[in-house]
Write a protein that holds these residues in place. Structure first.
Motif, PDB file in Angstrom:
ATOM      1  N   ALA A  24      -6.971  17.335  14.225  1.00 29.11           N
ATOM      2  CA  ALA A  24      -5.558  17.362  13.837  1.00 29.11           C
ATOM      3  C   ALA A  24      -5.364  16.708  12.472  1.00 29.11           C
ATOM      4  O   ALA A  24      -5.993  15.692  12.160  1.00 29.11           O
ATOM      5  N   VAL A  25      -4.479  17.296  11.660  1.00 28.33           N
ATOM      6  CA  VAL A  25      -4.139  16.759  10.345  1.00 28.33           C
ATOM      7  C   VAL A  25      -2.650  16.442  10.362  1.00 28.33           C
ATOM      8  O   VAL A  25      -1.825  17.281  10.724  1.00 28.33           O
ATOM      9  N   PHE A  26      -2.287  15.215   9.971  1.00 29.15           N
ATOM     10  CA  PHE A  26      -0.892  14.789   9.935  1.00 29.15           C
ATOM     11  C   PHE A  26      -0.542  14.313   8.535  1.00 29.15           C
ATOM     12  O   PHE A  26      -1.367  13.705   7.853  1.00 29.15           O
ATOM     13  N   THR A  27       0.688  14.585   8.106  1.00 28.24           N
ATOM     14  CA  THR A  27       1.223  14.015   6.872  1.00 28.24           C
ATOM     15  C   THR A  27       2.387  13.112   7.257  1.00 28.24           C
ATOM     16  O   THR A  27       2.963  13.239   8.348  1.00 28.24           O
ATOM     17  N   VAL A  28       2.732  12.199   6.377  1.00 28.84           N
ATOM     18  CA  VAL A  28       3.823  11.273   6.646  1.00 28.84           C
ATOM     19  C   VAL A  28       5.099  12.058   6.952  1.00 28.84           C
ATOM     20  O   VAL A  28       5.439  13.010   6.250  1.00 28.84           O
ATOM     21  N   GLY A  29       5.765  11.694   8.033  1.00 25.92           N
ATOM     22  CA  GLY A  29       6.992  12.361   8.464  1.00 25.92           C
ATOM     23  C   GLY A  29       6.780  13.413   9.534  1.00 25.92           C
ATOM     24  O   GLY A  29       7.734  13.862  10.161  1.00 25.92           O
ATOM     25  N   ASP A  30       5.525  13.818   9.767  1.00 23.67           N
ATOM     26  CA  ASP A  30       5.234  14.809  10.819  1.00 23.67           C
ATOM     27  C   ASP A  30       5.541  14.251  12.199  1.00 23.67           C
ATOM     28  O   ASP A  30       5.380  13.050  12.453  1.00 23.67           O
ATOM     29  N   ASP A  31       5.952  15.134  13.097  1.00 26.95           N
ATOM     30  CA  ASP A  31       6.130  14.761  14.493  1.00 26.95           C
ATOM     31  C   ASP A  31       4.757  14.603  15.144  1.00 26.95           C
ATOM     32  O   ASP A  31       3.840  15.375  14.870  1.00 26.95           O
ATOM     33  N   ILE A  32       4.643  13.613  16.017  1.00 26.44           N
ATOM     34  CA  ILE A  32       3.417  13.391  16.783  1.00 26.44           C
ATOM     35  C   ILE A  32       3.739  13.677  18.243  1.00 26.44           C
ATOM     36  O   ILE A  32       4.705  13.140  18.784  1.00 26.44           O
ATOM     37  N   TYR A  33       2.947  14.531  18.860  1.00 23.39           N
ATOM     38  CA  TYR A  33       3.098  14.839  20.280  1.00 23.39           C
ATOM     39  C   TYR A  33       1.893  14.316  21.039  1.00 23.39           C
ATOM     40  O   TYR A  33       0.810  14.167  20.482  1.00 23.39           O
ATOM     41  N   TRP A  34       2.076  14.023  22.327  1.00 23.76           N
ATOM     42  CA  TRP A  34       0.999  13.553  23.188  1.00 23.76           C
ATOM     43  C   TRP A  34       0.534  14.701  24.072  1.00 23.76           C
ATOM     44  O   TRP A  34       1.327  15.282  24.807  1.00 23.76           O
ATOM     45  N   ASN A  73       8.710   6.815  19.247  1.00 26.03           N
ATOM     46  CA  ASN A  73      10.046   7.352  19.535  1.00 26.03           C
ATOM     47  C   ASN A  73      10.963   7.449  18.322  1.00 26.03           C
ATOM     48  O   ASN A  73      12.169   7.557  18.463  1.00 26.03           O
ATOM     49  N   GLU A  74      10.397   7.443  17.131  1.00 26.45           N
ATOM     50  CA  GLU A  74      11.215   7.588  15.935  1.00 26.45           C
ATOM     51  C   GLU A  74      11.019   8.979  15.359  1.00 26.45           C
ATOM     52  O   GLU A  74       9.919   9.497  15.320  1.00 26.45           O
ATOM     53  N   GLN A  75      12.127   9.572  14.932  1.00 27.90           N
ATOM     54  CA  GLN A  75      12.079  10.880  14.309  1.00 27.90           C
ATOM     55  C   GLN A  75      12.422  10.715  12.838  1.00 27.90           C
ATOM     56  O   GLN A  75      13.113   9.776  12.458  1.00 27.90           O
ATOM     57  N   TYR A  76      11.926  11.613  12.000  1.00 25.25           N
ATOM     58  CA  TYR A  76      12.165  11.527  10.566  1.00 25.25           C
ATOM     59  C   TYR A  76      13.654  11.390  10.293  1.00 25.25           C
ATOM     60  O   TYR A  76      14.440  12.248  10.677  1.00 25.25           O
ATOM     61  N   GLY A  77      14.041  10.279   9.681  1.00 20.32           N
ATOM     62  CA  GLY A  77      15.436  10.062   9.328  1.00 20.32           C
ATOM     63  C   GLY A  77      16.310   9.586  10.478  1.00 20.32           C
ATOM     64  O   GLY A  77      17.478   9.352  10.302  1.00 20.32           O
ATOM     65  N   TYR A 105       6.820  14.329  23.024  1.00 19.42           N
ATOM     66  CA  TYR A 105       6.989  13.695  21.716  1.00 19.42           C
ATOM     67  C   TYR A 105       6.722  12.202  21.836  1.00 19.42           C
ATOM     68  O   TYR A 105       7.233  11.550  22.745  1.00 19.42           O
ATOM     69  N   VAL A 106       5.935  11.629  20.903  1.00 16.64           N
ATOM     70  CA  VAL A 106       5.703  10.182  20.916  1.00 16.64           C
ATOM     71  C   VAL A 106       6.225   9.484  19.673  1.00 16.64           C
ATOM     72  O   VAL A 106       6.493   8.287  19.723  1.00 16.64           O
ATOM     73  N   GLY A 107       6.361  10.202  18.559  1.00 19.91           N
ATOM     74  CA  GLY A 107       6.880   9.528  17.383  1.00 19.91           C
ATOM     75  C   GLY A 107       6.663  10.277  16.091  1.00 19.91           C
ATOM     76  O   GLY A 107       6.315  11.457  16.087  1.00 19.91           O
ATOM     77  N   MET A 108       6.851   9.539  14.985  1.00 21.26           N
ATOM     78  CA  MET A 108       6.761  10.104  13.654  1.00 21.26           C
ATOM     79  C   MET A 108       5.588   9.473  12.910  1.00 21.26           C
ATOM     80  O   MET A 108       5.414   8.253  12.935  1.00 21.26           O
ATOM     81  N   CYS A 109       4.806  10.312  12.240  1.00 25.05           N
ATOM     82  CA  CYS A 109       3.646   9.862  11.475  1.00 25.05           C
ATOM     83  C   CYS A 109       4.091   8.994  10.288  1.00 25.05           C
ATOM     84  O   CYS A 109       4.989   9.375   9.546  1.00 25.05           O
ATOM     85  N   THR A 110       3.441   7.823  10.121  1.00 27.16           N
ATOM     86  CA  THR A 110       3.766   6.931   9.012  1.00 27.16           C
ATOM     87  C   THR A 110       2.601   6.748   8.040  1.00 27.16           C
ATOM     88  O   THR A 110       2.748   6.094   7.022  1.00 27.16           O
TER      89      THR A 110
END
Length: 175
Positions: free
Chosen positions: A75-85, A124-128, A104-109
């Motif tokens: 998996a490749v994530f960028t900052v702000g992407d949604d992270i799922y479990w 549990n945080e979503q972008y913005g 959903y578990v959170g937002m990539c930082t």
């Protein structure tokens, strides 16, 4: 022996939010195990057990805070992407890979390249915005198989749970 985990708090505990939960499932939770609680408002709140949680036991779980989540290595994530479990594989995945039962578990930082074993994100945080508060947790459901003390594979479960189990876990170790 190195500690094994699914998610580990990386930020200051004072900036995290914990809730006390009672585990109604027929499975125990391990320290740092990822699970979810479905609320009466049909929302899903991700949790990270802070200690072992026995069947019907009470304990603490994180609902907010920055964590390193065990992730699918491809998996490749960028900052702000949604992270799922991924409920059956017990690892973080990108939203396009999410299937029924995943949550959903959170937002990539912190960006994650292919091959890396962890993705950092805010629980549990979503972008913005911040995902719904876990204080509304009322019902539970299972998202995978049962876990028990000192087992070789950790399983994520959904619950309105609590705390006291042991070292069952996922396949990633840290020093």
């Amino acid at each position: 022996m190195a500690k094994l985990y699914e998610a580990l708090l990386v930020g200051n505990i004072d900036q995290a939010e914990q809730v006390t939960i009672v585990n109604p499932l027929a499975t125990a939770l391990s320290p740092d195990e990822v699970f979810h609680v479905d609320t009466a408002q049909s929302e899903t709140i991700a949790h990270v057990a802070q200690a072992a949680i026995a069947i019907a036991g009470t304990g603490e779980a994180l609902v907010k805070g920055e964590c390193d989540f065990k992730a699918k290595t491809t998996a490749v994530f960028t900052v702000g992407d949604d992270i799922y479990w991924h409920a059956s594989a017990n690892e973080a995945i990108v939203s396009s890979s999410a299937q029924t039962g995943d949550f959903y578990v959170g937002m990539c930082t912190l960006a994650k390249a292919s091959g890396a074993k962890f993705v950092r994100g805010r629980l549990n945080e979503q972008y913005g915005a911040v995902a719904p508060s876990a204080s509304a947790s009322t019902s539970s459901s299972s998202s995978s198989n049962s876990t028990s003390s000192n087992s070789d594979s950790s399983n994520s479960v959904s619950t309105s749970s609590g705390s006291t189990s042991s070292n069952s876990d996922s396949s990633v170790s840290v020093p």
